[in-house]
Every structure is written in C-alpha cells, then in structure tokens.
Write a protein that holds these residues in place. Structure first.
Motif, mmCIF file in Angstrom:
data_model
loop_
_atom_site.group_PDB
_atom_site.id
_atom_site.type_symbol
_atom_site.label_atom_id
_atom_site.label_comp_id
_atom_site.label_asym_id
_atom_site.label_seq_id
_atom_site.Cartn_x
_atom_site.Cartn_y
_atom_site.Cartn_z
ATOM 1 N N VAL A 120 1.107 5.912 -6.980
ATOM 2 C CA VAL A 120 0.583 4.546 -7.145
ATOM 3 C C VAL A 120 1.625 3.451 -6.895
ATOM 4 O O VAL A 120 1.278 2.279 -6.785
ATOM 5 N N MET A 121 2.919 3.832 -6.824
ATOM 6 C CA MET A 121 3.966 2.836 -6.559
ATOM 7 C C MET A 121 4.793 3.240 -5.347
ATOM 8 O O MET A 121 5.350 4.343 -5.311
ATOM 9 N N PHE A 122 4.883 2.343 -4.372
ATOM 10 C CA PHE A 122 5.606 2.623 -3.126
ATOM 11 C C PHE A 122 7.087 2.927 -3.401
ATOM 12 O O PHE A 122 7.666 3.844 -2.825
ATOM 13 N N SER A 123 7.687 2.149 -4.313
ATOM 14 C CA SER A 123 9.124 2.318 -4.584
ATOM 15 C C SER A 123 9.418 3.710 -5.158
ATOM 16 O O SER A 123 10.380 4.368 -4.746
ATOM 17 N N VAL A 124 8.560 4.175 -6.064
ATOM 18 C CA VAL A 124 8.778 5.502 -6.668
ATOM 19 C C VAL A 124 8.509 6.591 -5.629
ATOM 20 O O VAL A 124 9.239 7.581 -5.540
ATOM 21 N N PRO A 129 2.605 -5.797 -5.354
ATOM 22 C CA PRO A 129 2.698 -4.809 -4.269
ATOM 23 C C PRO A 129 3.751 -5.147 -3.209
ATOM 24 O O PRO A 129 4.429 -4.267 -2.702
ATOM 25 N N LEU A 130 3.913 -6.444 -2.901
ATOM 26 C CA LEU A 130 4.864 -6.812 -1.849
ATOM 27 C C LEU A 130 6.316 -6.606 -2.311
ATOM 28 O O LEU A 130 7.132 -6.036 -1.585
ATOM 29 N N SER A 131 6.607 -7.034 -3.535
ATOM 30 C CA SER A 131 7.994 -6.852 -4.008
ATOM 31 C C SER A 131 8.288 -5.363 -4.241
ATOM 32 O O SER A 131 9.424 -4.914 -4.057
ATOM 33 N N ASP A 132 7.237 -4.599 -4.589
ATOM 34 C CA ASP A 132 7.414 -3.145 -4.747
ATOM 35 C C ASP A 132 7.708 -2.504 -3.388
ATOM 36 O O ASP A 132 8.545 -1.609 -3.275
ATOM 37 N N GLN A 133 7.027 -3.000 -2.342
ATOM 38 C CA GLN A 133 7.260 -2.502 -0.983
ATOM 39 C C GLN A 133 8.673 -2.867 -0.516
ATOM 40 O O GLN A 133 9.364 -2.057 0.102
ATOM 41 N N VAL A 174 1.138 -0.612 3.819
ATOM 42 C CA VAL A 174 0.475 0.657 3.529
ATOM 43 C C VAL A 174 -0.687 0.414 2.569
ATOM 44 O O VAL A 174 -0.496 -0.141 1.482
ATOM 45 N N ARG A 175 -1.880 0.828 2.974
ATOM 46 C CA ARG A 175 -3.083 0.539 2.189
ATOM 47 C C ARG A 175 -3.053 1.184 0.799
ATOM 48 O O ARG A 175 -3.523 0.598 -0.174
ATOM 49 N N THR A 176 -2.491 2.402 0.731
ATOM 50 C CA THR A 176 -2.468 3.141 -0.544
ATOM 51 C C THR A 176 -1.915 2.307 -1.696
ATOM 52 O O THR A 176 -2.393 2.400 -2.824
ATOM 53 N N PHE A 177 -0.888 1.508 -1.401
ATOM 54 C CA PHE A 177 -0.197 0.783 -2.483
ATOM 55 C C PHE A 177 -0.564 -0.701 -2.538
ATOM 56 O O PHE A 177 0.119 -1.486 -3.172
ATOM 57 N N MET A 230 11.831 -4.016 3.890
ATOM 58 C CA MET A 230 12.414 -5.065 3.041
ATOM 59 C C MET A 230 12.029 -6.462 3.523
ATOM 60 O O MET A 230 11.842 -7.372 2.725
ATOM 61 N N MET A 231 11.928 -6.612 4.866
ATOM 62 C CA MET A 231 11.692 -7.939 5.438
ATOM 63 C C MET A 231 10.205 -8.271 5.592
ATOM 64 O O MET A 231 9.856 -9.415 5.856
ATOM 65 N N ALA A 232 9.348 -7.244 5.461
ATOM 66 C CA ALA A 232 7.917 -7.462 5.710
ATOM 67 C C ALA A 232 7.339 -8.520 4.768
ATOM 68 O O ALA A 232 7.657 -8.541 3.578
ATOM 69 N N SER A 233 6.487 -9.373 5.321
ATOM 70 C CA SER A 233 5.890 -10.430 4.489
ATOM 71 C C SER A 233 4.464 -10.062 4.078
ATOM 72 O O SER A 233 3.803 -10.801 3.358
ATOM 73 N N THR A 234 3.965 -8.914 4.577
ATOM 74 C CA THR A 234 2.643 -8.421 4.146
ATOM 75 C C THR A 234 2.790 -6.939 3.774
ATOM 76 O O THR A 234 3.747 -6.288 4.198
#
Length: 316
Positions: free
Chosen positions: A83-87, A248-252, A234-237, A227-231
C-alpha cells in the motif's frame, strides 16, 4: 489481512520501523528461505564430517543474505509494501541488490558441488544435473552482460512505467512472482561480477567493475525520475488509505530517493569484495610463481639475465 484488489482493503496504521519489522508470515518465502538455510547447513555439515574446511565467512554471508529475504518478505514490511510505494521500494532494493550479493558471496553452488555425492557410472544425480546446468547454453546466455544489464534496467523502467506493475500488484501470486523475479535478476546480474561460484562468464576484475558501473547510472536515473515527478506514476499507490496518513506524491518521491540512494550500496559492497578477490588472486598467482621458481631453480630469471648479457655484448 486481505491482499485482494490492489491491497486497498487494508487499513494499516501509519508506518513506523517498529511496526514494519513485526512478524507477518508469507508462506511461500518462509518455506523457500527455511529450505535454503537447511540445504546450506546440510552441505556445510557434510563437508565437516568428511574433514573438509568451509570458510565461515561464506556461511555468514549466505545466512545473512537469506535472512534479508526473510526480513523483507515475512514481516509487516510486506503488508505495508502493498500500500506504500516507499516501503515497496525498500523491499525491491533489498531483495534485488543486497540479498543476491550476500547469497552469492556464500558460494552455494560450490558448496553443492562439493557436498553432493557423485552418482554411479552412467547415472545422473543432483550433482550431475547441476554441472550440466552450469555448462548449459541457457546459463551462458542468461548470465552474459549483454543479457543481464538490459534485463536489470528493464526490471525498473519496463515494470514501473507500464501497466504491468499494477497488474502484478493486483494479486498475491503476482506480487510474489514479482519479488522472485527481482531476486533472480539480482542473482544473474551480480553472479558474473562478484560470484565466487564457477559460472559461464568469468571476466577479469577490471571488466567486472565496468559491468557493475554499466547498470548503476540507469538505476540512479530511475530514482531521480521518481523524485522529480510532479504526478503519481503508479496507479496501485494513487489512493492510500487515510489511516496511513501519507501523501501519495511525497511517498513516491521518497521511493525515488530510496532507489537513488540504494544504487550506491551494492556498488560499495561489490567494489570492496572485488578488490579483496583481486588481491587474493594476485597473491595466489605470486605464490604459484614462487613455487615454480623453487622447482626449476628460477630458470626464468636466469634466462632473462642471459638475455641482458647478450644485449650488453652486442652493444659493445
């Protein structure tokens, strides 16, 4: 916990390291890791009983490698990784870039070749099958840098930046398959570079370093792209449960930072191991030369001196 759908049915509390490291069994990886440890232990014991030595450092490296897989897949990290991109990225990095290096430094293939009994004449036992695999065309293709480097890169870009990732994350089987893939890609990528085991490709130490550095910039760039993406990419997260308390964006972006920083970890580990292996192979070469010199009374040196003397005579 329900892993169905995109794992969104799970209402987990906000992530902390203490929560992430709590035990949460994943039957497939638990079984595989215990089996891997048991077989290695059997091999070491068999050598011991026979009176053969096995370097303790190899055992430590291998066991640590398998335990990192266990830690990644059989704790709450695995639940949060759904459920979390960072993890998820922490899981991916450990299982594809740390676990393979440690497992390979444990030389499991060498141990198997030494511990497995030789089958009788004309028979094919596990040892013979393993040898056949080592000499097979298949293995020489999948461990060749022309194959491993693009595969290593495609495992990042081809997975995360296409719908394939969401599809695999949609089911438990898909998720396990993806993690097995990450581990396998790590093994075939690092095997020719750092593996102690015999393999189809054994380039010299300088080539190994070049192979290592060929893959890493792509890895770092992948991290920077996240890191640089502004959107969200990945749909899952995209829609994390409110109970997680994450954006979700800061987690990405955090996931990107993890991928970027982690590309340095194996580089350092591998470089240290390579320099050590290089040093040891140079020492072995020096010892062989010394032994040869003792046997033939330094014939090479005498020949060289005679050559110098002839040059000197000619110049006069």
């Amino acid at each position: 916990m329900d892993h169905s759908g995109h794992g969104m049915t799970m209402d987990l509390p906000p992530f902390t390291l203490a929560r992430g490291l709590q035990w949460s069994t994943e039957p497939f990886f638990l079984t595989a890791c215990l089996l891997a440890l048991a077989l290695y232990g059997w091999g070491v014991l068999r050598l011991r009983r026979r009176g053969d030595a096995w370097p303790p450092g190899r055992t430590v490296a291998y066991v640590t490698g398998v335990l990192t897989v266990l830690l990644t897949m059989c704790t709450e990290l695995n639940d949060y990784g759904m459920v979390m991109f960072s993890v998820h990225m922490v899981q991916h990095m450990i299982i594809s870039m740390l676990s393979p290096i440690l497992i390979l430094l444990g030389a499991p293939v060498t141990l198997a070749l030494r511990a497995l009994p030789v089958a009788g004449r004309g028979r094919r036992g596990p040892r013979e099958l393993l040898l056949a695999l080592l000499h097979s065309r298949y293995l020489s293709v999948v461990t060749h840098p022309v194959f491993t480097i693009p595969l290593f890169i495609a495992s990042l870009y081809g997975l995360y930046f296409t719908p394939l990732f969401d599809f695999l994350m949609g089911s438990r089987v898909g998720h396990i398959g993806m993690m097995v893939h990450f581990l396998a890609v790590g093994v075939v990528f690092f095997w020719p570079i750092i593996g102690v085991d015999p393999g189809p490709h054994r380039p010299n130490h300088l080539m190994r370093m070049l192979e290592l550095f060929a893959g890493m910039p792509f890895h770092a760039f992948f991290g920077i792209a996240l890191m640089m993406a502004s959107t969200t990419m990945v749909r899952t997260f995209e829609n994390p449960s409110t109970s997680l308390g994450v954006d979700p964006l800061s987690d990405q972006n955090a996931a990107g930072g993890i991928a970027w920083a982690f590309s340095e970890v194996p580089s350092v580990l591998v470089l240290v191991a390579l320099v050590f292996q290089w040093y040891r192979s140079e020492q072995r070469y020096a010892r062989r030369s010394d032994r040869a010199a003792e046997r033939d009374g330094d014939r090479e040196l005498e020949a060289y001196n005679a050559y110098l003397a002839s040059l000197h005579a000619r110049s006069r």
